[in-house]
Design an enzyme around this catalytic site. Structure first.
Site, PDB file in Angstrom:
ATOM      1  N   SER A 115       0.814  -1.213   0.000  1.00 10.49           N
ATOM      2  CA  SER A 115       0.000   0.000   0.000  1.00 10.49           C
ATOM      3  C   SER A 115       0.850   1.266   0.000  1.00 10.49           C
ATOM      4  O   SER A 115       0.316   2.359  -0.062  1.00 10.49           O
ATOM      5  CB  SER A 115      -0.929   0.008   1.213  1.00 10.49           C
ATOM      6  OG  SER A 115      -0.182  -0.161   2.403  1.00 10.49           O
ATOM      7  N   ASN A 135      -3.278   6.143  -0.382  1.00 10.00           N
ATOM      8  CA  ASN A 135      -2.782   6.419   0.964  1.00 10.00           C
ATOM      9  C   ASN A 135      -2.111   7.779   1.097  1.00 10.00           C
ATOM     10  O   ASN A 135      -2.012   8.313   2.201  1.00 10.00           O
ATOM     11  CB  ASN A 135      -1.843   5.298   1.407  1.00 10.00           C
ATOM     12  CG  ASN A 135      -2.628   4.069   1.823  1.00 10.00           C
ATOM     13  OD1 ASN A 135      -3.622   4.173   2.521  1.00 10.00           O
ATOM     14  ND2 ASN A 135      -2.201   2.905   1.372  1.00 10.00           N
ATOM     15  N   HIS A 151      -2.441  -3.044  -5.943  1.00 10.40           N
ATOM     16  CA  HIS A 151      -2.923  -2.688  -4.612  1.00 10.40           C
ATOM     17  C   HIS A 151      -4.446  -2.803  -4.550  1.00 10.40           C
ATOM     18  O   HIS A 151      -5.175  -1.910  -4.985  1.00 10.40           O
ATOM     19  CB  HIS A 151      -2.457  -1.274  -4.254  1.00 10.40           C
ATOM     20  CG  HIS A 151      -2.914  -0.808  -2.909  1.00 10.40           C
ATOM     21  ND1 HIS A 151      -3.137   0.523  -2.621  1.00 10.40           N
ATOM     22  CD2 HIS A 151      -3.192  -1.496  -1.765  1.00 10.40           C
ATOM     23  CE1 HIS A 151      -3.536   0.630  -1.366  1.00 10.40           C
ATOM     24  NE2 HIS A 151      -3.580  -0.574  -0.835  1.00 10.40           N
ATOM     25  N   GLU A 174      -5.390  -0.258  -7.405  1.00 10.58           N
ATOM     26  CA  GLU A 174      -4.342   0.672  -7.838  1.00 10.58           C
ATOM     27  C   GLU A 174      -3.254  -0.142  -8.546  1.00 10.58           C
ATOM     28  O   GLU A 174      -2.685  -1.054  -7.953  1.00 10.58           O
ATOM     29  CB  GLU A 174      -3.706   1.384  -6.637  1.00 10.58           C
ATOM     30  CG  GLU A 174      -4.346   2.679  -6.259  1.00 10.58           C
ATOM     31  CD  GLU A 174      -3.524   3.432  -5.222  1.00 10.58           C
ATOM     32  OE1 GLU A 174      -3.282   4.626  -5.407  1.00 10.58           O
ATOM     33  OE2 GLU A 174      -3.139   2.819  -4.195  1.00 10.58           O
TER      34      GLU A 174
END
Length: 295
Positions: free
Chosen positions: A118, A189, A139, A151
């Site tokens: 992540s 993130n 991800h 992702e």
């Protein structure tokens, strides 16, 4: 792409294995712990039963999905014939680098190596192998069987061909792949963790309580889950790890983890998985009771 291997049978790993298997792929689920594999398979079975109860799938689909998954504690046996390996081990750089060095040695030359990290650099992971052009970030979001986003992170050396292959594969899983570049935290993130960190700072500085902060974000910003509850769900140790990766990568103080978060992780208050974080989960996993320390 026919044979898939997933490394790690934890929350993300069993979810990734579930999604591939449900879409007809043969999956080897690999973990060093037989207990983790048993727990992971139990979770997949429970999630499939929930899908049956909601009439999303039927019993035949459940049995077909489970039959597509084979578990392994032997690393080499589990990955050697795979066309794609998705690593979903703990968010720790040293562990991931070792796994990818080992994968590079035992996987066939044409195999694509993906990581569910992540926040950790795909370029750095790829550089640990002799096939950086075949290393990519994939991800998934938690819970994997439900969340549509994947992702797709290409490292500095990831080839166009590998990127396109993984984008198309993700679509075949019923996901929406979104290509992003390889910088700390990627997109999800890089935006989410500062918000969670600022929510913890708001609590730390006494601006408002746990429920009040989450209520403002749920009812005022239309978030389905408040940021403190979400942090508990993700795992406070995971949040801390991601913030540290971004802080180390950017050297920008806005990514420095709040001292309250650091202390909670050191104290073992990790959220849902430990039974307590900002909320107390001893009686319910639905964040119904605020932890005693914040009352």
């Amino acid at each position: 792409m026919e044979q898939i291997a997933v490394i790690g049978a934890g929350t993300m790993g069993n979810g990734i294995a579930h999604v591939f298997a449900q879409n007809g792929y043969k999956v080897n689920l690999v973990d060093i712990s037989q207990a983790s594999l048993d727990k992971g398979m139990a979770t997949i079975t429970k999630n499939l039963d929930r899908m049956i109860s909601k009439e999303v799938i039927d019993g035949t689909k459940k049995e077909a999905t489970l039959s597509n998954i084979t578990t392994y504690t032997n690393f080499k046996e589990g990955v050697s014939d795979s066309d794609l390996v998705v690593e979903a081990a703990t968010e720790n750089l040293d562990i991931k680098l070792k796994i990818f060095r080992d994968l590079d040695e035992v996987c066939k030359a044409e195999a694509i190596l993906a990581t569910n990290t992540s926040s950790i650099s795909i370029t750095q992971i790829g550089a640990a192998t002799n096939r950086p052009e075949k290393v990519i970030g994939m991800h998934f979001m938690n819970p994997v069987p439900i969340m549509k986003l994947v992702e797709i992170i290409r490292g500095y050396s990831t080839s166009d061909e590998v990127t396109e292959t993984i984008m198309e594969l993700s679509k075949k899983l019923g996901k929406t792949p979104t290509e992003v570049n390889d910088y700390p935290g990627f997109v999800a993130n890089r935006i989410l963790m500062p918000m969670i960190n600022e929510s913890i700072e708001t609590l730390y500085n006494g601006v408002a309580g746990v429920e009040e902060i989450d209520t403002v974000m749920k009812l005022g910003m239309a978030h389905p889950m408040g940021p403190l509850q979400l942090a508990d769900f993700i795992g406070l140790d995971v949040c801390l790890s991601i913030l540290n990766v971004m802080y180390d990568g950017f050297k920008n103080p806005k990514y420095a983890p709040c001292p309250l978060l650091v202390n909670m992780v050191m104290a073992g208050k990790l959220g849902v998985k430990s039974g307590e974080g900002f909320y107390d989960y001893s009686e319910s996993r639905k964040a119904e009771n605020v932890s005693a320390q914040f009352k």
